[in-house]
Design an enzyme around this catalytic site. Structure first.
Site, short mmCIF file in Angstrom:
data_model
loop_
_atom_site.label_atom_id
_atom_site.label_comp_id
_atom_site.label_asym_id
_atom_site.label_seq_id
_atom_site.Cartn_x
_atom_site.Cartn_y
_atom_site.Cartn_z
N GLY A 1 43.54 51.82 35.98
CA GLY A 1 44.98 51.56 36.04
C GLY A 1 45.65 51.74 34.70
O GLY A 1 45.00 51.97 33.66
N ASP A 2 46.99 51.68 34.72
CA ASP A 2 47.82 51.78 33.52
C ASP A 2 47.65 53.09 32.76
O ASP A 2 47.80 53.14 31.54
CB ASP A 2 47.55 50.59 32.56
CG ASP A 2 47.80 49.27 33.24
OD1 ASP A 2 48.65 49.22 34.15
OD2 ASP A 2 47.14 48.27 32.88
N LYS B 1 51.05 56.39 35.10
CA LYS B 1 51.52 56.99 36.37
C LYS B 1 53.04 56.96 36.48
O LYS B 1 53.66 57.95 36.86
CB LYS B 1 50.91 56.21 37.56
CG LYS B 1 49.38 56.26 37.59
CD LYS B 1 48.81 55.39 38.69
CE LYS B 1 48.94 53.90 38.44
NZ LYS B 1 48.16 53.38 37.29
N GLY C 1 52.35 47.71 37.50
CA GLY C 1 53.47 47.71 36.56
C GLY C 1 53.58 49.12 36.03
O GLY C 1 52.71 49.57 35.29
N HIS C 2 54.60 49.84 36.47
CA HIS C 2 54.74 51.26 36.11
C HIS C 2 55.94 51.41 35.17
O HIS C 2 57.08 51.15 35.54
CB HIS C 2 54.93 52.11 37.38
CG HIS C 2 53.70 52.13 38.24
ND1 HIS C 2 53.59 52.85 39.40
CD2 HIS C 2 52.50 51.50 38.09
CE1 HIS C 2 52.39 52.67 39.94
NE2 HIS C 2 51.71 51.85 39.16
N GLN D 1 47.36 51.14 40.57
CA GLN D 1 46.02 50.82 40.05
C GLN D 1 45.29 52.13 39.71
O GLN D 1 45.93 53.11 39.39
CB GLN D 1 45.21 49.98 41.05
CG GLN D 1 45.72 48.55 41.21
CD GLN D 1 46.94 48.45 42.12
OE1 GLN D 1 46.92 48.88 43.24
NE2 GLN D 1 48.01 47.86 41.62
N SER E 1 51.60 45.64 31.75
CA SER E 1 53.02 45.75 32.07
C SER E 1 53.44 44.66 33.06
O SER E 1 54.62 44.35 33.19
CB SER E 1 53.33 47.11 32.69
OG SER E 1 52.70 48.13 32.00
N THR F 1 51.45 41.48 33.55
CA THR F 1 51.06 40.13 33.14
C THR F 1 51.16 39.91 31.63
O THR F 1 51.02 38.76 31.18
CB THR F 1 49.60 39.85 33.55
OG1 THR F 1 48.78 40.86 32.94
CG2 THR F 1 49.43 39.91 35.06
P1 GDP Z 1 51.00 52.89 34.89
O1 GDP Z 1 50.69 51.57 35.48
O2 GDP Z 1 49.94 53.90 35.15
O3 GDP Z 1 52.37 53.40 35.27
O4 GDP Z 1 51.01 52.68 33.31
P2 GDP Z 1 51.71 51.46 32.51
O5 GDP Z 1 53.17 51.67 32.50
O6 GDP Z 1 51.20 50.16 32.99
O7 GDP Z 1 51.06 51.65 31.08
C1 GDP Z 1 51.22 52.80 30.36
C2 GDP Z 1 51.87 52.42 29.02
O8 GDP Z 1 51.77 53.49 28.11
C3 GDP Z 1 53.37 52.17 29.15
O9 GDP Z 1 53.76 51.23 28.20
C4 GDP Z 1 53.97 53.53 28.84
O10 GDP Z 1 55.31 53.43 28.35
C5 GDP Z 1 53.05 54.01 27.77
N1 GDP Z 1 52.85 55.47 27.71
C6 GDP Z 1 52.80 56.37 28.72
N2 GDP Z 1 52.46 57.59 28.25
C7 GDP Z 1 52.30 57.45 26.92
C8 GDP Z 1 51.91 58.34 25.87
O11 GDP Z 1 51.65 59.51 26.08
N3 GDP Z 1 51.83 57.81 24.61
C9 GDP Z 1 52.11 56.50 24.34
N4 GDP Z 1 51.99 56.08 23.08
N5 GDP Z 1 52.47 55.64 25.31
C10 GDP Z 1 52.55 56.10 26.57
P1 IMO Z 2 48.95 49.75 37.74
O1 IMO Z 2 49.50 50.33 39.01
C1 IMO Z 2 45.72 47.66 35.71
C2 IMO Z 2 43.52 44.68 38.01
C3 IMO Z 2 43.67 43.24 37.60
C4 IMO Z 2 42.33 42.70 38.03
C5 IMO Z 2 42.04 43.46 39.32
C6 IMO Z 2 42.43 42.72 40.58
O2 IMO Z 2 50.00 49.25 36.82
O3 IMO Z 2 48.01 50.71 37.10
P2 IMO Z 2 44.70 42.06 41.77
O4 IMO Z 2 45.97 41.48 41.23
O5 IMO Z 2 44.87 43.39 42.40
O6 IMO Z 2 43.97 41.10 42.64
O7 IMO Z 2 43.77 42.26 40.47
O8 IMO Z 2 42.79 44.66 39.23
N1 IMO Z 2 44.80 45.38 38.29
C7 IMO Z 2 45.34 46.29 37.48
N2 IMO Z 2 44.95 46.71 36.26
N3 IMO Z 2 46.79 48.23 36.30
C8 IMO Z 2 47.17 47.82 37.54
O9 IMO Z 2 48.15 48.44 38.22
C9 IMO Z 2 46.46 46.78 38.16
N4 IMO Z 2 46.58 46.14 39.35
C10 IMO Z 2 45.54 45.29 39.41
O10 IMO Z 2 43.89 43.12 36.22
O11 IMO Z 2 41.35 43.07 37.09
MG MG Z 3 50.53 49.56 34.89
#
Ligand code: GDP
Ligand code: IMO
Ligand code: MG
Length: 419
Positions: free
Chosen positions: A12-13, A16, A40-41, A221, A296, A298
């Site tokens: 995850g994270d 996306k 958290g996107h 995720q 993003s 928690t």
């Molecule tokens: P998602 O859950 O897959 O949408 O990703 P998140 O938003 O949770 O986490 C990605 C984090 O990296 C966010 O804070 C974005 O703003 C940041 N981000 C995304 N692409 C880049 C990148 O290419 N470089 C940097 N430094 N940050 C990025």
């Molecule tokens: P995005 O879409 C990162 C992780 C939690 C925990 C496990 C189970 O932003 O990439 P849950 O709340 O689903 O019961 O938690 O999955 N987790 C994530 N980690 N990005 C996420 O979503 C996540 N959604 C759940 O930290 O380890």
């Molecule tokens: Mg995220």
């Protein structure tokens, strides 16, 4: 016309939200297919930084249609907050439609999540505590409440029945809670949910595909958190993989087109569970700091490590990935060498796959690649990137046998390069 899918290949994270936002101008419809407010996107554009949890990341593109699919679980309170946060921005929100078959997260689902985690003690999953697990349990246990039930005249009765069942389960736990206030808020927030059309989203998708509309399904995720294929039990409770887009939207497998797999140029994980290439040294600290690796949803610190090729190959195979997007290349700047995990050692044997057993005791084997110094955040084309960046990309494409179509060098929409 076929629907494309974009999803995470790690824990995850991966970024996306950013890429869905960047790609939305090429699509008519953006649809979330699983997960819920555990996601958290993050999107950044025109000086705005915004985090979405339930709402698809195409919401800031006027003219796009955003669908919350049947596979998603929705907390009306979080949904209402999301709508309020968007309303505060000086940006017009595009259309948003919600599947009648999407399941509702009840206040007691959140309490059950917290009670279960507390009971697990040091073996806790590290859940986001948004009620995801208990809600999907009620879905598969055939007890859940769905968006379409809100307009049922017996809705309150159905709610009470399920709530009372939850209270009985809560009694088994050593867990204190207060429900009244949570419930009051929950019922109030249903009014916001009712402002948006509740649709039979599978029919909507079928017609859209027939009419030649371009669809992008947005995953939440990542593959290694998938309920079937992730590092069980340290996973989420939905299918985060391409197959999840079929069941979570009603799109037939032969109507899936491109599968875009996103990964970070390194690797992170938030919550408990195995992470073979995790770093516990100053490089891990550096990646966390430069990459601003805090959840993003928690705000928890994300664990950081090197890129893991056996895990990525596994994810590519399970999803049928046709193109890759590499995120956060900028975060690796300034490292003399970059390690790439190519194999693991398990009980004295070298293996190149994630085994069923003992994921905690895998020792990563690394290949070393030359790093680069240049700050990538301010380059205006990939041609300005040092040779070592191109070498890293070429190495990964060769190993992963899949083209990298996008390289991202910063959180903003503009810091994105198509190849
Ligand atoms: P998602 O859950 O897959 O949408 O990703 P998140 O938003 O949770 O986490 C990605 C984090 O990296 C966010 O804070 C974005 O703003 C940041 N981000 C995304 N692409 C880049 C990148 O290419 N470089 C940097 N430094 N940050 C990025
Ligand atoms: P995005 O879409 C990162 C992780 C939690 C925990 C496990 C189970 O932003 O990439 P849950 O709340 O689903 O019961 O938690 O999955 N987790 C994530 N980690 N990005 C996420 O979503 C996540 N959604 C759940 O930290 O380890
Ligand atoms: Mg995220």
């Amino acid at each position: 016309m076929k629907a494309d899918v974009l999803l995470g290949l790690q824990w995850g994270d991966e970024g996306k939200g950013k890429i869905v936002d960047v790609l939305t101008s090429k699509y008519d419809i953006i649809a979330r297919f699983q997960g819920g407010p555990n996601a958290g996107h993050t999107l950044e554009f025109d000086g705005i930084k915004h985090v979405l949890h339930t709402i698809p990341s195409g919401i800031f593109h006027k003219g796009s249609m955003n669908i919350i699919g049947n596979g998603v679980v929705i907390d009306p309170v979080i949904f209402e907050n999301e709508i309020n946060e968007i309303d505060k921005l000086d940006v017009e929100m595009s259309d948003l439609l919600i599947s009648k078959k999407a399941h509702l997260i009840l206040p007691t689902h959140k309490l059950l999540d917290a009670a279960s985690e507390k009971a697990k003690g040091k073996n806790k999953i590290g859940s986001t505590l948004k009620g995801i697990g208990p809600t999907y349990m009620d879905k598969t246990g055939r007890n859940g409440l769905r968006i379409g039930d809100i307009s049922d005249k017996n809705f309150t009765e159905k709610y009470e029945k399920l709530k009372n069942k939850h209270i009985q389960i809560l009694n088994f736990y050593d867990f204190d809670y207060k429900l009244n206030e949570l419930e009051e808020k929950w019922f109030d927030s249903l009014e916001t949910l009712k402002r948006f059309p509740h649709i039979e989203s599978e029919h909507f998708m079928h017609k859209a595909i027939k009419d030649g509309k371009k669809i992008l399904a947005e995953g939440a995720q990542g593959t290694l958190l998938d309920i079937d294929f992730g590092s069980y039990p340290f996973v989420t409770s939905s299918n985060t993989i391409t197959a999840g887009a079929c069941t979570g939207l009603g799109i037939a497998p032969n109507k899936i087109g491109e599968v875009i797999g996103i990964f970070k140029a390194y690797c992170t994980r938030v919550g408990s569970g195995p992470f073979p290439s995790e770093l516990f040294d100053e490089i891990g600290v550096r990646l966390a700091k430069i990459g601003n690796e805090f959840g993003s949803t928690t705000g928890r610190a994300r664990r950081c490590g090197w890129i893991d090729l056996p895990a990525l190959k596994y994810a590519i195979n399970i999803n049928g990935v046709t193109q890759l997007n590499m995120m956060k290349a900028d975060v690796l700047s300034g490292l003399e060498t970059i390690n790439v995990c190519t194999h693991y050692m398990l009980d004295g044997n070298k293996i190149d796959y994630l085994p069923f057993e003992d994921n905690e005791n895998l020792t990563p084997i690394y290949t070393k690649l030359k790093g680069w110094d240049k700050d990538l955040m301010h380059i205006s084309s990939l041609d300005e990137a040092p040779q070592e960046v191109h070498d890293y990309i070429a190495y990964l494409e060769k190993e992963l046998e899949t083209p990298i179509s996008i390289v991202s060098v910063g959180p903003d929409r503009k810091q994105t390069f198509f190849r």
